[in-house]
Write an enzyme that holds these catalytic residues in place. Structure first.
Site, PDB file in Angstrom:
ATOM      1  N   ARG A  72      14.141 -13.423  36.573  1.00 32.91           N
ATOM      2  CA  ARG A  72      15.515 -13.907  36.444  1.00 32.91           C
ATOM      3  C   ARG A  72      16.257 -13.096  35.387  1.00 32.91           C
ATOM      4  NH1 ARG A  72      13.806 -20.051  35.364  1.00 32.91           N
ATOM      5  NH2 ARG A  72      12.052 -18.908  34.441  1.00 32.91           N
TER       6      ARG A  72
ATOM      7  N   LYS B 193      13.933 -16.846  29.454  1.00 35.06           N
ATOM      8  CA  LYS B 193      12.715 -17.441  28.908  1.00 35.06           C
ATOM      9  C   LYS B 193      12.582 -17.180  27.422  1.00 35.06           C
ATOM     10  CE  LYS B 193      10.034 -19.523  30.516  1.00 35.06           C
ATOM     11  NZ  LYS B 193      10.035 -21.013  30.551  1.00 35.06           N
TER      12      LYS B 193
ATOM     13  N   TYR C 203      16.026 -20.593  27.067  1.00 37.00           N
ATOM     14  CA  TYR C 203      14.986 -21.615  26.982  1.00 37.00           C
ATOM     15  C   TYR C 203      14.053 -21.222  25.850  1.00 37.00           C
ATOM     16  CZ  TYR C 203      16.244 -23.512  31.597  1.00 37.00           C
ATOM     17  OH  TYR C 203      16.910 -24.088  32.644  1.00 37.00           O
TER      18      TYR C 203
ATOM     19  N   HIS D 168      11.523 -23.919  24.340  1.00 36.19           N
ATOM     20  CA  HIS D 168      10.281 -24.692  24.493  1.00 36.19           C
ATOM     21  C   HIS D 168       9.377 -24.533  23.279  1.00 36.19           C
ATOM     22  CE1 HIS D 168      11.341 -25.660  28.614  1.00 36.19           C
ATOM     23  NE2 HIS D 168      11.447 -24.391  28.917  1.00 36.19           N
TER      24      HIS D 168
ATOM     25  N   GLU E 114      17.068 -26.202  26.899  1.00 38.01           N
ATOM     26  CA  GLU E 114      16.421 -27.454  27.321  1.00 38.01           C
ATOM     27  C   GLU E 114      16.761 -28.659  26.455  1.00 38.01           C
ATOM     28  OE1 GLU E 114      13.410 -25.556  24.509  1.00 38.01           O
ATOM     29  OE2 GLU E 114      14.799 -24.864  26.073  1.00 38.01           O
TER      30      GLU E 114
ATOM     31  N   SER F 136      14.756 -27.481  36.844  1.00 41.37           N
ATOM     32  CA  SER F 136      13.874 -28.594  37.215  1.00 41.37           C
ATOM     33  C   SER F 136      13.980 -28.874  38.712  1.00 41.37           C
ATOM     34  CB  SER F 136      14.246 -29.843  36.411  1.00 41.37           C
ATOM     35  OG  SER F 136      14.001 -29.654  35.037  1.00 41.37           O
TER      36      SER F 136
ATOM     37  N   LEU G 215       8.738 -35.464  31.201  1.00 43.00           N
ATOM     38  CA  LEU G 215       9.539 -34.748  30.204  1.00 43.00           C
ATOM     39  C   LEU G 215       9.972 -35.677  29.085  1.00 43.00           C
ATOM     40  CD1 LEU G 215      11.246 -32.246  29.302  1.00 43.00           C
ATOM     41  CD2 LEU G 215      13.139 -33.276  30.583  1.00 43.00           C
TER      42      LEU G 215
ATOM     43  N   ASP H  94       5.484 -26.093  30.556  1.00 43.25           N
ATOM     44  CA  ASP H  94       6.381 -25.465  29.577  1.00 43.25           C
ATOM     45  C   ASP H  94       6.365 -26.207  28.248  1.00 43.25           C
ATOM     46  OD1 ASP H  94       7.550 -23.139  30.602  1.00 43.25           O
ATOM     47  OD2 ASP H  94       8.899 -24.285  31.873  1.00 43.25           O
TER      48      ASP H  94
ATOM     49  N   ASN I  54       6.693 -20.356  34.268  1.00 46.72           N
ATOM     50  CA  ASN I  54       8.034 -19.963  34.733  1.00 46.72           C
ATOM     51  C   ASN I  54       8.073 -19.927  36.258  1.00 46.72           C
ATOM     52  OD1 ASN I  54       6.291 -17.721  34.628  1.00 46.72           O
ATOM     53  ND2 ASN I  54       7.962 -16.261  34.405  1.00 46.72           N
TER      54      ASN I  54
END
Length: 383
Positions: free
Chosen positions: A27, A87, A106, A108, A130, A146, A252, A282, A312
């Protein structure tokens, strides 16, 4: 004149879009359409060469939209005020961190103490997709991925149920005279709802487990009683997992490490050749036997149960994923560019919720609790 000062109003900004380097991450953080919008408002966009190739966006398209194509990641990171990624940075990117940099991606951080420490040491302003919330209290930048991951989880699970990939040799939807596979979905949020939708559409027998009874009532209405719903407790989860051919983990807690809903003992009682797809990986995973994997080496077995735990997953469908993600992220990118990070954080509650690190201080409570580190609300730092 491009301004990097965080304290003053920022009229123009340099936005950097590096090529993703995580394993098989295909991506990209901004599309050519986003570049055009930023360029039209007076901002400069640096795009690393071939950053969008795997998402089907060429350098020529970016250049036509107004981007400057840059030959190396070092030049993108080193010259940008705001770096926009997909990411969380991997170790080879830690050397690009510096004071004054704003990183929007993101993150995480809950299961990543080393990355957290590097962001703090280098005083990076780390804003995580997130943990941004909208006025309704939902997670608008987590939702599109998601949705993709939830839908993909069933496709992936169905493939790994094939005998050649270590599965039981079960067709998800069955055939006349042969019952369908049993799918257990843990968590009734965006991932779980989308997983249940696809599993049901493929003809599987679906059981969804969630701790929130009101959510189970909603899902019963949404699916018109066609899925089985279970209140989450260790007894129900154990029985549902033991009966399942495919288990989807979709739990989550925003920003925090996922709780271990499926224990090792439960996994030991599952059918040989059953499959677990832990989408929550993640955030550390909601299955005790799960550990992160990559697209290069996506699955492993524990006691004959196949585990697919790629961190991912949406990167496998990068064109769809990039478009879905940037539809959601771009308004925030534009605001950060127009106002500068400090003003945007002060004035936008959602962006403020997204700040995980700010100039050497951890500012996200769930991350701090998971990592057992002190934290300070960013509002106090900017007061």
């Amino acid at each position: 004149m491009f301004c990097r000062r965080q304290g003053a109003a920022v009229k123009t900004m340099i936005i950097g879009v590096p090529k993703e380097v995580k394993d098989h991450e295909s991506r990209v953080g901004i599309t050519p359409a986003g570049v055009k919008a930023l360029s039209e408002t007076g901002h400069k966009v640096l795009v690393e060469t071939r950053a969008g190739d795997l998402s089907a966006f060429t350098d020529d398209e970016y250049q036509s939209a107004g981007a400057e194509i840059v030959g190396s990641a070092h030049n993108v990171w080193g010259n940008a005020d705001l770096v926009v990624k997909v990411k969380e940075p991997v170790e080879k990117e830690y050397g690009f961190f510096r004071e004054g940099l704003v990183l929007f991606t993101y993150l995480h951080l809950a299961p990543l103490p080393d990355l957290t420490e590097k962001l703090l040491q280098k005083k990076v302003v780390g804003i995580a997709y997130e943990t941004i919330r909208d006025r309704a209290g939902t997670l608008p930048l987590l939702t599109p991925m998601s949705e993709v991951a939830g839908r993909m989880s069933v496709q992936v699970g169905a493939a790994y149920l094939e005998k050649e990939k270590g599965g039981r040799g079960v067709l998800l939807g069955g055939v006349p005279g042969v019952p369908p596979a049993s799918v257990c979905v843990i968590g009734g949020g965006i991932v779980g709802t989308n997983a249940a939708k696809i599993a049901l559409g493929m003809g599987a027998r679906v059981t969804l487990v969630d701790v929130n009874l009101n959510r189970l009532r909603e899902l019963d209405d949404i699916f018109n009683g066609r899925i089985f719903t279970l209140a989450s407790n260790s007894w129900n989860v154990s029985r549902a997992v033991q009966d399942a051919d495919l288990v989807i983990g979709g739990v989550l807690i925003p920003g925090a490490a996922a709780p271990k809903i499926v224990t090792r003992e439960m996994v030991m009682k599952m059918k040989k050749g059953a499959v677990i797809v832990d989408v929550a990986i993640d955030q550390g995973g909601c299955v005790e036997t799960a550990h992160p994997t990559t697209h290069s080496d996506p699955a492993y077995e524990v006691n004959g149960v196949v585990h697919y735990c790629v961190t991912n997953m949406p990167a496998a469908v990068p064109n769809t994923s990039t478009l879905a993600l940037t539809n959601a992220t771009f308004p925030y990118i534009l605001r950060l560019a127009r106002q500068g990070a400090k003003k945007a954080i002060l004035e936008d509650d959602g962006i403020r919720d997204g700040v995980n690190t700010y100039e050497g201080t951890l500012t996200c409570e769930p991350v701090a609790v998971s990592l057992k580190k002190p934290w300070t609300p960013v509002r106090e730092l900017l007061a």
